[in-house]
Design a protein around this motif. Structure first.
Motif, short mmCIF file in Angstrom:
data_model
loop_
_atom_site.label_atom_id
_atom_site.label_comp_id
_atom_site.label_asym_id
_atom_site.label_seq_id
_atom_site.Cartn_x
_atom_site.Cartn_y
_atom_site.Cartn_z
N MET A 1 3.85 19.50 24.30
CA MET A 1 3.88 20.25 23.04
C MET A 1 2.52 20.17 22.37
O MET A 1 1.95 19.11 22.24
CB MET A 1 4.96 19.66 22.12
CG MET A 1 5.15 20.47 20.82
SD MET A 1 6.33 19.67 19.70
CE MET A 1 7.82 19.75 20.65
N ARG A 2 2.01 21.32 21.92
CA ARG A 2 0.71 21.34 21.28
C ARG A 2 0.79 20.67 19.91
O ARG A 2 1.82 20.61 19.28
CB ARG A 2 0.23 22.79 21.13
CG ARG A 2 -0.06 23.47 22.45
CD ARG A 2 -0.40 24.93 22.20
NE ARG A 2 -0.70 25.60 23.47
CZ ARG A 2 -1.90 25.69 23.99
NH1 ARG A 2 -2.93 25.14 23.36
NH2 ARG A 2 -2.10 26.32 25.13
N ILE A 3 -0.39 20.23 19.42
CA ILE A 3 -0.42 19.52 18.15
C ILE A 3 0.11 20.40 17.02
O ILE A 3 0.85 19.94 16.15
CB ILE A 3 -1.87 19.05 17.84
CG1 ILE A 3 -1.89 18.27 16.52
CG2 ILE A 3 -2.83 20.22 17.79
CD1 ILE A 3 -1.11 17.01 16.54
N HIS A 4 -0.23 21.72 17.03
CA HIS A 4 0.24 22.60 15.96
C HIS A 4 1.75 22.76 16.03
O HIS A 4 2.42 22.84 15.00
CB HIS A 4 -0.44 23.97 16.06
CG HIS A 4 -1.89 23.93 15.71
ND1 HIS A 4 -2.31 23.73 14.42
CD2 HIS A 4 -3.00 24.06 16.47
CE1 HIS A 4 -3.64 23.75 14.40
NE2 HIS A 4 -4.08 23.94 15.63
N THR A 5 2.30 22.81 17.23
CA THR A 5 3.74 22.93 17.38
C THR A 5 4.42 21.67 16.85
O THR A 5 5.45 21.74 16.20
CB THR A 5 4.12 23.14 18.86
OG1 THR A 5 3.43 24.28 19.35
CG2 THR A 5 5.61 23.32 19.01
N ILE A 49 -4.05 44.30 15.71
CA ILE A 49 -4.13 43.36 14.60
C ILE A 49 -3.50 42.05 15.05
O ILE A 49 -2.41 42.04 15.62
CB ILE A 49 -3.41 43.87 13.34
CG1 ILE A 49 -4.14 45.07 12.74
CG2 ILE A 49 -3.29 42.76 12.29
CD1 ILE A 49 -3.46 45.66 11.49
N SER A 50 -4.20 40.94 14.80
CA SER A 50 -3.63 39.61 15.01
C SER A 50 -3.53 38.94 13.64
O SER A 50 -4.53 38.83 12.93
CB SER A 50 -4.52 38.78 15.93
OG SER A 50 -4.54 39.33 17.24
N TRP A 51 -2.30 38.56 13.29
CA TRP A 51 -2.06 37.97 11.97
C TRP A 51 -1.76 36.48 12.13
O TRP A 51 -0.89 36.08 12.89
CB TRP A 51 -0.89 38.67 11.29
CG TRP A 51 -0.61 38.17 9.90
CD1 TRP A 51 -1.40 38.32 8.80
CD2 TRP A 51 0.53 37.42 9.47
NE1 TRP A 51 -0.82 37.71 7.71
CE2 TRP A 51 0.36 37.16 8.09
CE3 TRP A 51 1.67 36.95 10.12
CZ2 TRP A 51 1.30 36.44 7.34
CZ3 TRP A 51 2.61 36.24 9.38
CH2 TRP A 51 2.43 35.99 8.01
N VAL A 120 1.60 29.66 15.89
CA VAL A 120 0.67 28.97 15.01
C VAL A 120 -0.77 29.13 15.48
O VAL A 120 -1.68 29.30 14.67
CB VAL A 120 1.05 27.48 14.89
CG1 VAL A 120 0.02 26.72 14.05
CG2 VAL A 120 2.43 27.34 14.26
N THR A 121 -0.99 29.07 16.78
CA THR A 121 -2.36 29.15 17.30
C THR A 121 -2.77 30.57 17.66
O THR A 121 -3.93 30.95 17.47
CB THR A 121 -2.52 28.25 18.53
OG1 THR A 121 -1.53 28.60 19.51
CG2 THR A 121 -2.37 26.79 18.16
N ALA A 122 -1.85 31.37 18.19
CA ALA A 122 -2.19 32.72 18.66
C ALA A 122 -1.86 33.81 17.65
O ALA A 122 -2.35 34.93 17.77
CB ALA A 122 -1.47 33.01 19.98
N GLY A 123 -1.02 33.50 16.68
CA GLY A 123 -0.65 34.49 15.67
C GLY A 123 0.32 35.53 16.21
O GLY A 123 0.76 35.48 17.36
N ALA A 124 0.65 36.48 15.35
CA ALA A 124 1.48 37.62 15.72
C ALA A 124 0.55 38.77 16.07
O ALA A 124 -0.32 39.13 15.28
CB ALA A 124 2.41 38.00 14.58
#
Length: 221
Positions: A1-5, A49-51, A120-124
């Motif tokens: 699991m990544r730190i942001h997750t 668009i990446s949000w 969290v890292t890649a966005g929508a």
């Protein structure tokens, strides 16, 4: 699991153990940090668009649309992380497509949302197909402002545009961007100079060949 997750899952755990706050209290805790970011690019008639939003903002959003279970009304599933629950939520996809839009000449461009993974890292990530090559667009990013008017988004153009950066707020959630070089109809940067240079070289070679022939014949006609 990544730190942001892990951070997002930990935040959700705190929410679950402490019980869900009211939507107003939850939203009020988040909008005063760094703004979310929307990165926009254009290529021909296609716009992307990446949000990106902070972990706690994803939590507030997920709670508001019902992406997470309420421990007061049922069992909370622990097999999925909070991030995974968001990624699998149809309500989240509907919400994002409704509140992040692009219009060309007063007409909305056809939109779709790519698969939500590592939010969290890649966005929508959105893709918009417009009717014609992009020059001017009206871009709307109104995510989160329905939770609290203090939320805002920094819109950043990754394709040359004016303005290159602009802040979107609840009061002004739509801005017009004018793109340069996004239509894809002209030669790529540097092509013109290369073509001109090649023409000069060819012309010079022709003159040199003519002079060489004249020298070889002693200048006789």
């Amino acid at each position: 699991m990544r730190i942001h997750t892990r951070v997002l899952a930990g935040t959700l755990l705190v929410c679950v153990l402490g019980g869900w706050a009211s939507p107003a209290m939850s939203a009020a805790a988040h909008p005063f940090g760094p703004p979310s970011t929307a990165r926009i690019g254009a290529d021909g008639s296609r716009v992307t668009i990446s949000w990106f939003a902070a972990e706690d903002d994803w939590v507030a959003l997920g709670q508001s649309i019902g992406a997470f279970e309420d421990p007061a009304t049922g069992t909370v599933t622990t097999e999925l992380t909070g991030e995974q629950k968001l990624e699998r939520s149809p309500a989240l996809r509907t919400y994002l497509l409704d509140r992040v839009t692009v219009a060309q000449g007063g007409r909305r461009c056809e939109s779709r949302l790519e698969e939500l993974r590592e939010l969290v890292t890649a966005g929508a990530r959105f893709v918009f197909d417009c009717q014609s090559p992009v020059t001017q667009l009206d871009v709307t990013v109104a995510a989160l402002t329905d939770l609290n008017k203090a939320y805002r988004t920094m819109l950043v153009a990754e394709t040359p545009a004016t303005p290159g950066r602009t802040l979107l707020t609840e009061a002004e959630s739509t801005r017009r961007l004018t793109f340069s070089g996004a239509g894809g109809s002209g030669p790529p940067p540097g092509t013109t100079s290369v073509v001109v240079g090649a023409a000069v070289l060819l012309a010079g070679a022709g003159v040199f060949a003519a002079l060489w022939r004249r020298r070889g014949t002693g200048g006789r006609s």
